[in-house]
Motif scaffolding. Structure first.
Motif, PDB file in Angstrom:
ATOM      1  N   SER A  78       0.866  -1.173   0.000  1.00 46.53           N
ATOM      2  CA  SER A  78       0.000   0.000   0.000  1.00 46.53           C
ATOM      3  C   SER A  78       0.903   1.223   0.000  1.00 46.53           C
ATOM      4  O   SER A  78       1.739   1.376   0.890  1.00 46.53           O
ATOM      5  CB  SER A  78      -0.897   0.020   1.236  1.00 46.53           C
ATOM      6  N   VAL A  79       0.731   2.068  -1.003  1.00 46.03           N
ATOM      7  CA  VAL A  79       1.579   3.249  -1.158  1.00 46.03           C
ATOM      8  C   VAL A  79       0.745   4.491  -0.904  1.00 46.03           C
ATOM      9  O   VAL A  79      -0.361   4.626  -1.429  1.00 46.03           O
ATOM     10  CB  VAL A  79       2.184   3.308  -2.576  1.00 46.03           C
ATOM     11  N   THR A  80       1.283   5.390  -0.081  1.00 44.26           N
ATOM     12  CA  THR A  80       0.593   6.641   0.192  1.00 44.26           C
ATOM     13  C   THR A  80       1.516   7.820  -0.099  1.00 44.26           C
ATOM     14  O   THR A  80       2.744   7.684  -0.073  1.00 44.26           O
ATOM     15  CB  THR A  80       0.126   6.727   1.658  1.00 44.26           C
ATOM     16  N   PHE A  81       0.908   8.950  -0.396  1.00 44.27           N
ATOM     17  CA  PHE A  81       1.625  10.201  -0.604  1.00 44.27           C
ATOM     18  C   PHE A  81       1.421  11.060   0.636  1.00 44.27           C
ATOM     19  O   PHE A  81       0.366  11.040   1.244  1.00 44.27           O
ATOM     20  CB  PHE A  81       1.076  10.964  -1.820  1.00 44.27           C
ATOM     21  N   GLY A  82       2.428  11.816   0.973  1.00 41.19           N
ATOM     22  CA  GLY A  82       2.286  12.695   2.119  1.00 41.19           C
ATOM     23  C   GLY A  82       3.395  13.717   2.137  1.00 41.19           C
ATOM     24  O   GLY A  82       4.161  13.857   1.178  1.00 41.19           O
ATOM     25  N   THR A  83       3.499  14.419   3.241  1.00 44.51           N
ATOM     26  CA  THR A  83       4.505  15.453   3.397  1.00 44.51           C
ATOM     27  C   THR A  83       5.602  14.950   4.324  1.00 44.51           C
ATOM     28  O   THR A  83       5.322  14.380   5.377  1.00 44.51           O
ATOM     29  CB  THR A  83       3.867  16.725   3.991  1.00 44.51           C
ATOM     30  N   THR A  84       6.846  15.164   3.928  1.00 46.57           N
ATOM     31  CA  THR A  84       7.978  14.765   4.751  1.00 46.57           C
ATOM     32  C   THR A  84       8.190  15.790   5.857  1.00 46.57           C
ATOM     33  O   THR A  84       7.535  16.833   5.900  1.00 46.57           O
ATOM     34  CB  THR A  84       9.263  14.649   3.914  1.00 46.57           C
ATOM     35  N   GLU A  85       9.151  15.505   6.732  1.00 45.81           N
ATOM     36  CA  GLU A  85       9.458  16.416   7.832  1.00 45.81           C
ATOM     37  C   GLU A  85       9.906  17.792   7.342  1.00 45.81           C
ATOM     38  O   GLU A  85       9.734  18.794   8.022  1.00 45.81           O
ATOM     39  CB  GLU A  85      10.545  15.813   8.715  1.00 45.81           C
ATOM     40  N   THR A  86      10.467  17.830   6.128  1.00 48.57           N
ATOM     41  CA  THR A  86      10.949  19.105   5.591  1.00 48.57           C
ATOM     42  C   THR A  86       9.884  19.837   4.773  1.00 48.57           C
ATOM     43  O   THR A  86      10.139  20.906   4.235  1.00 48.57           O
ATOM     44  CB  THR A  86      12.184  18.885   4.693  1.00 48.57           C
ATOM     45  N   GLY A  87       8.690  19.225   4.669  1.00 47.72           N
ATOM     46  CA  GLY A  87       7.606  19.861   3.930  1.00 47.72           C
ATOM     47  C   GLY A  87       7.514  19.442   2.476  1.00 47.72           C
ATOM     48  O   GLY A  87       6.602  19.842   1.772  1.00 47.72           O
ATOM     49  N   ALA A  88       8.461  18.637   2.004  1.00 45.92           N
ATOM     50  CA  ALA A  88       8.420  18.141   0.628  1.00 45.92           C
ATOM     51  C   ALA A  88       7.410  16.997   0.519  1.00 45.92           C
ATOM     52  O   ALA A  88       7.023  16.393   1.517  1.00 45.92           O
ATOM     53  CB  ALA A  88       9.802  17.660   0.206  1.00 45.92           C
ATOM     54  N   LEU A  89       6.986  16.714  -0.713  1.00 49.02           N
ATOM     55  CA  LEU A  89       6.109  15.559  -0.924  1.00 49.02           C
ATOM     56  C   LEU A  89       6.947  14.295  -0.856  1.00 49.02           C
ATOM     57  O   LEU A  89       8.093  14.262  -1.308  1.00 49.02           O
ATOM     58  CB  LEU A  89       5.415  15.654  -2.277  1.00 49.02           C
ATOM     59  N   GLY A  90       6.368  13.249  -0.294  1.00 46.91           N
ATOM     60  CA  GLY A  90       7.092  11.994  -0.166  1.00 46.91           C
ATOM     61  C   GLY A  90       6.161  10.804  -0.253  1.00 46.91           C
ATOM     62  O   GLY A  90       4.936  10.951  -0.291  1.00 46.91           O
ATOM     63  N   LEU A  91       6.753   9.629  -0.286  1.00 51.72           N
ATOM     64  CA  LEU A  91       6.018   8.375  -0.349  1.00 51.72           C
ATOM     65  C   LEU A  91       6.217   7.599   0.941  1.00 51.72           C
ATOM     66  O   LEU A  91       7.251   7.717   1.598  1.00 51.72           O
ATOM     67  CB  LEU A  91       6.519   7.501  -1.502  1.00 51.72           C
ATOM     68  N   ALA A  92       5.240   6.783   1.265  1.00 56.94           N
ATOM     69  CA  ALA A  92       5.359   5.811   2.346  1.00 56.94           C
ATOM     70  C   ALA A  92       4.758   4.509   1.836  1.00 56.94           C
ATOM     71  O   ALA A  92       3.782   4.518   1.078  1.00 56.94           O
ATOM     72  CB  ALA A  92       4.635   6.279   3.597  1.00 56.94           C
ATOM     73  N   VAL A  93       5.366   3.394   2.213  1.00 63.63           N
ATOM     74  CA  VAL A  93       4.909   2.086   1.755  1.00 63.63           C
ATOM     75  C   VAL A  93       4.699   1.175   2.961  1.00 63.63           C
ATOM     76  O   VAL A  93       5.538   1.118   3.858  1.00 63.63           O
ATOM     77  CB  VAL A  93       5.932   1.445   0.795  1.00 63.63           C
ATOM     78  N   VAL A  94       3.566   0.480   2.962  1.00 62.37           N
ATOM     79  CA  VAL A  94       3.301  -0.559   3.948  1.00 62.37           C
ATOM     80  C   VAL A  94       3.268  -1.875   3.189  1.00 62.37           C
ATOM     81  O   VAL A  94       2.488  -2.038   2.250  1.00 62.37           O
ATOM     82  CB  VAL A  94       1.959  -0.328   4.680  1.00 62.37           C
ATOM     83  N   LEU A  95       4.151  -2.801   3.576  1.00 68.33           N
ATOM     84  CA  LEU A  95       4.193  -4.128   2.969  1.00 68.33           C
ATOM     85  C   LEU A  95       3.604  -5.117   3.962  1.00 68.33           C
ATOM     86  O   LEU A  95       4.056  -5.206   5.106  1.00 68.33           O
ATOM     87  CB  LEU A  95       5.630  -4.532   2.637  1.00 68.33           C
ATOM     88  N   GLU A  96       2.580  -5.849   3.529  1.00 69.76           N
ATOM     89  CA  GLU A  96       1.984  -6.889   4.356  1.00 69.76           C
ATOM     90  C   GLU A  96       2.369  -8.232   3.750  1.00 69.76           C
ATOM     91  O   GLU A  96       2.061  -8.517   2.586  1.00 69.76           O
ATOM     92  CB  GLU A  96       0.474  -6.736   4.422  1.00 69.76           C
ATOM     93  N   VAL A  97       3.079  -9.031   4.537  1.00 66.30           N
ATOM     94  CA  VAL A  97       3.622 -10.306   4.077  1.00 66.30           C
ATOM     95  C   VAL A  97       2.833 -11.445   4.708  1.00 66.30           C
ATOM     96  O   VAL A  97       2.685 -11.499   5.929  1.00 66.30           O
ATOM     97  CB  VAL A  97       5.112 -10.419   4.471  1.00 66.30           C
ATOM     98  N   HIS A  98       2.328 -12.345   3.872  1.00 60.59           N
ATOM     99  CA  HIS A  98       1.600 -13.515   4.364  1.00 60.59           C
ATOM    100  C   HIS A  98       2.324 -14.768   3.890  1.00 60.59           C
ATOM    101  O   HIS A  98       2.519 -14.966   2.691  1.00 60.59           O
ATOM    102  CB  HIS A  98       0.162 -13.518   3.851  1.00 60.59           C
ATOM    103  N   ILE A  99       2.750 -15.583   4.849  1.00 61.63           N
ATOM    104  CA  ILE A  99       3.371 -16.868   4.545  1.00 61.63           C
ATOM    105  C   ILE A  99       2.498 -17.935   5.196  1.00 61.63           C
ATOM    106  O   ILE A  99       2.504 -18.089   6.418  1.00 61.63           O
ATOM    107  CB  ILE A  99       4.823 -16.954   5.081  1.00 61.63           C
ATOM    108  N   PRO A 100       1.715 -18.658   4.389  1.00 64.31           N
ATOM    109  CA  PRO A 100       0.777 -19.640   4.949  1.00 64.31           C
ATOM    110  C   PRO A 100       1.487 -20.686   5.807  1.00 64.31           C
ATOM    111  O   PRO A 100       2.601 -21.113   5.509  1.00 64.31           O
ATOM    112  CB  PRO A 100       0.160 -20.303   3.713  1.00 64.31           C
ATOM    113  N   ASP A 101       0.813 -21.077   6.876  1.00 65.52           N
ATOM    114  CA  ASP A 101       1.270 -22.150   7.762  1.00 65.52           C
ATOM    115  C   ASP A 101       2.590 -21.852   8.454  1.00 65.52           C
ATOM    116  O   ASP A 101       3.315 -22.770   8.842  1.00 65.52           O
ATOM    117  CB  ASP A 101       1.367 -23.486   7.005  1.00 65.52           C
TER     118      ASP A 101
END
Length: 75
Positions: free
Chosen positions: A18-41
């Motif tokens: 899941s990729v989101t756009f937002g503002t970094t600490e310096t006020g610039a535009l930036g990306l953030a990524v959440v990776l959800e990993v599923h390994i059965p069993d």
């Protein structure tokens, strides 16, 4: 590579990003990524260890490290 060393079968594994756009600490535009990993069993703690290990050696992760906020979570 990480899972093979641990002798864990990851054939049916999935990774959802899941990729989101937002503002970094310096006020610039930036990306953030959440990776959800599923390994059965596979226990969640083991899956998290494998996902974290893979994140450390992944060429994409290495290329973006420090430039994109990434959260890796076993689900």
């Amino acid at each position: 590579m990480v899972a093979k060393k641990s002798d864990v079968n990851t054939d049916e594994s999935t990774v959802t990003a899941s990729v989101t756009f937002g503002t970094t600490e310096t006020g610039a535009l930036g990306l953030a990524v959440v990776l959800e990993v599923h390994i059965p069993d596979v226990d969640l703690a083991v899956a998290q260890e494998l996902a974290d290990g893979a994140h450390q050696v992944c060429p994409y992760s290495n290329a973006t490290r420090g430039n994109i906020e990434v959260t890796v979570t076993a689900v």
